[in-house]
Write an enzyme that holds these catalytic residues in place. Structure first.
Site, PDB file in Angstrom:
ATOM      1  N   GLU A 198       0.976 -12.268  15.801  1.00 35.04           N
ATOM      2  CA  GLU A 198      -0.196 -11.589  16.683  1.00 35.04           C
ATOM      3  C   GLU A 198       0.400 -11.621  17.992  1.00 35.04           C
ATOM      4  O   GLU A 198       0.308 -12.806  18.790  1.00 35.04           O
ATOM      5  CB  GLU A 198      -1.551 -12.272  16.392  1.00 35.04           C
TER       6      GLU A 198
ATOM      7  N   CYS B 126      -5.978 -10.877  24.530  1.00 33.20           N
ATOM      8  CA  CYS B 126      -4.844  -9.947  23.818  1.00 33.20           C
ATOM      9  C   CYS B 126      -5.610  -8.834  23.564  1.00 33.20           C
ATOM     10  O   CYS B 126      -4.846  -7.683  23.521  1.00 33.20           O
ATOM     11  CB  CYS B 126      -4.222 -10.928  22.500  1.00 33.20           C
TER      12      CYS B 126
END
Ligand code: NAP
Length: 529
Positions: free
Chosen positions: A258, A297
């Site tokens: 990720e 993020c």
């Protein structure tokens, strides 16, 4: 006064690393919080302990029993979450920021506990689908089963979510019966370590189900292979390095990344000033810029609006940003805290300068900000920065991630142009479309889906219950293609299945029945209980 080294939780005990360690500064005051070192720790012993004691203990539990243990873990964290809020403040997090990490993590664990209790059999084995006939005579068939690998889950986390990032990976691994070793990011390792302390003290887990290394993990990848799962969250650069390790390239350890991404939010042409969607867009952009000081993020990095609306949107966002109060978490009126540290602030300033070189800074000064309750230079404070790039063909907005309270306004002219601009991000975790025009929404979602792990549609009807652009939900997939890492986490039981080995069993129907019957009998008993 000497500051102690942050201990690691290995083989059932807390052990300190040797040497000076890396000092970790309080994001608000600059004082040293702790020192992080894994020097001299027996990390090979920790891996062996997970593979032996951890795997055996979890193997004794059925899926619902693991779900119950997970629920107890979440409850223990819930009871002591104030301790985690207090530590989070030292990393610059306001109460709202800490809730995203701490409450978000606890909520995620509870969702997995519920999914495990309701959606998995009272067994250690999952049998998928129905038998598949493979011969005309009915004497030969196939069926898929899922079993626990003989390995470990190594999770390597980013600094911005020390609790949520750990729990969203730990929960599915635990349900799958795979013991976890947590390697938190150094700047916030003390928060993750405290969460593991609470978990360990709860006594909810069998020995070896969770361990934590404070500091680096030299040699650990050399011990990993095809039975192991590596879950990485962090920058694309680190993901690229780790992906090339022989543990992944030669021995096929599962590797899920990720990474960072340049997420977009799109305002529809229908959402002119006065329409609810116009306000929703401006509100969401400011929320994403300021929660966790933009260190998310999934935060909106590219705000795409039709060319004729860009001035109006800019003014609406600037007016909202003018109300943001930067300062020490908990100080009166403060709505945005600090970045995690001074080095991070320098990184963000450098990235913002690159973005600004492609356009203009329409709000905020990267080198000056009024700060409440703390010293603006000793703490890692930064003004929210709204940039505007009128030429969407410039590479910077699609390549540079300023991991802080920074977002860039970009114009588009028509859906084709918009979708080209979206695609230039080369893969994102999250996108959003803010519009009340169903045709526009459909065309944009279907055109942009291939570049996204998740897309939120926001309008006046769903806004009241919407979880927002930046919030991954444990029931839904989190991850994204390309630059976002190409991984897939969460997504409910998909994440549990991702930790299990799927095996196709072929044979006669009676043999297949015998292999799966124990499981199904237990399943029936479980339902009767
Ligand atoms: P980072 O510098 O890439 O570090 C991430 C993790 O990797 C840290 O735990 C780091 O440990 C570790 N690491 C670095 N080198 C390693 C090595 N050789 N072997 C094993 N571990 C190693 O990222 P960060 O600065 O912590 O986080 C910010 C970035 O993460 C941003 O770009 C953000 O977009 C991304 N992010 C993505 C997601 C997502 O879900 N996709 C979520 C949050 C953040 P040390 O800290 O000890 O060096």
């Amino acid at each position: 006064m000497s500051i102690e080294t942050l201990p690691s939780y290995l083989c059932g005990a807390w052990r300190g690393g040797a040497g000076e360690g890396t000092p970790i500064a309080d994001a608000v005051t600059g004082a040293t919080v702790t020192r992080v070192s894994s020097e001299g720790l027996d990390l090979a012993g920790a891996v062996a302990y997970a593979r032996g004691t951890g795997l055996a203990g979890l193997g004794e539990l059925t899926f619902p029993q693991r779900a119950a243990a997970l629920k107890a873990v979440a409850q223990a964290l819930q009871e002591r979450k104030q301790e985690l809020y207090d530590l989070s403040a030292r990393a610059g997090a306001t109460r709202r920021d800490a809730a995203v990490d701490v409450d978000g993590g606890i909520g995620t664990a509870l969702v997995y506990a519920s999914l495990g209790r309701k959606g998995l059999p009272d067994s250690t084995l999952i049998v998928e689908d129905d038998p598949v006939p493979l011969g005309k005579g009915g004497t030969f068939a196939g069926r898929h089963i899922l079993t626990t690998p003989r390995g470990i889950a190594l999770q390597i986390n980013a600094f911005n979510f020390p609790v949520w990032g750990m729990l969203e990976k730990f929960a599915p691994a635990l349900l799958a019966g795979v013991p976890t070793i947590v390697k938190p990011a150094t700047p916030t390792a003390y928060i993750a370590a405290h969460a593991v302390r609470i978990i360990a003290e709860s006594g909810a887990l069998p020995p070896g189900a969770i361990q934590l290394v404070s500091g680096s993990i030299p040699g650990v990848f050399d011990l990993l292979g095809g039975q192991d799962h590596i879950g990485f969250t962090g920058s694309a650069a680190t993901a690229a390095r780790l992906r090339c390790d022989p543990a992944v390239t030669h021995r096929s350890a599962r590797f899920n990344a990720e990474a960072d991404s340049l997420n977009c939010s799109i305002l529809g042409p229908d959402a002119v000033p006065g329409q609810p969607e116009f306000e929703l867009f401006a509100d969401a952009l400011v929320t994403e810029m300021t929660v966790k000081a933009g260190q998310k993020c999934t935060a909106i990095r590219r705000a795409l609006v039709t060319a004729n609306l860009i001035d109006a949107v800019s003014q609406a966002v600037e007016a909202r940003l003018a109300k943001v109060v930067v300062g020490a978490p908990g100080a009166p009126g403060v709505t945005m805290g600090a970045l995690v540290g001074l080095a991070q602030r320098e990184d963000v300033r450098a990235a913002a300068a690159r973005l600004a070189s492609a356009g203009t800074t329409v709000y905020g000064d990267p080198n000056s900000v009024d700060v409440v309750g703390a010293d603006a230079e000793r703490g890692a404070f930064l003004s929210p920065l709204l940039l505007r790039v009128d030429d969407p063909a410039r590479p910077e907005p699609h390549e540079v991630e300023a991991f802080g309270p920074v977002s860039t306004l970009l114009p588009y002219r028509g859906v084709g142009d918009l979708l080209d601009t979206v695609a230039r991000g080369e893969g994102s975790l999250a996108g959003s479309v803010v519009s009340y025009d169903g045709d526009f929404v459909r065309e944009v979602v279907l055109g942009a889906a291939a570049h996204h792990g998740r897309i939120l549609v926001l309008d006046r009807d769903s806004a009241g219950e919407s979880t927002g652009h930046g919030t991954p939900m444990p029931q839904l997939v989190h991850g994204g293609p390309g630059r976002a890492g190409g991984g897939e986490e969460e997504g409910g039981l998909r994440a549990v299945h991702a930790h299990l080995q799927r095996t196709a069993i072929q044979g006669g129907p009676a043999v297949l029945e015998a292999i799966t019957t124990i499981h199904e009998q237990r399943n029936v008993e479980g339902e009767q209980r």
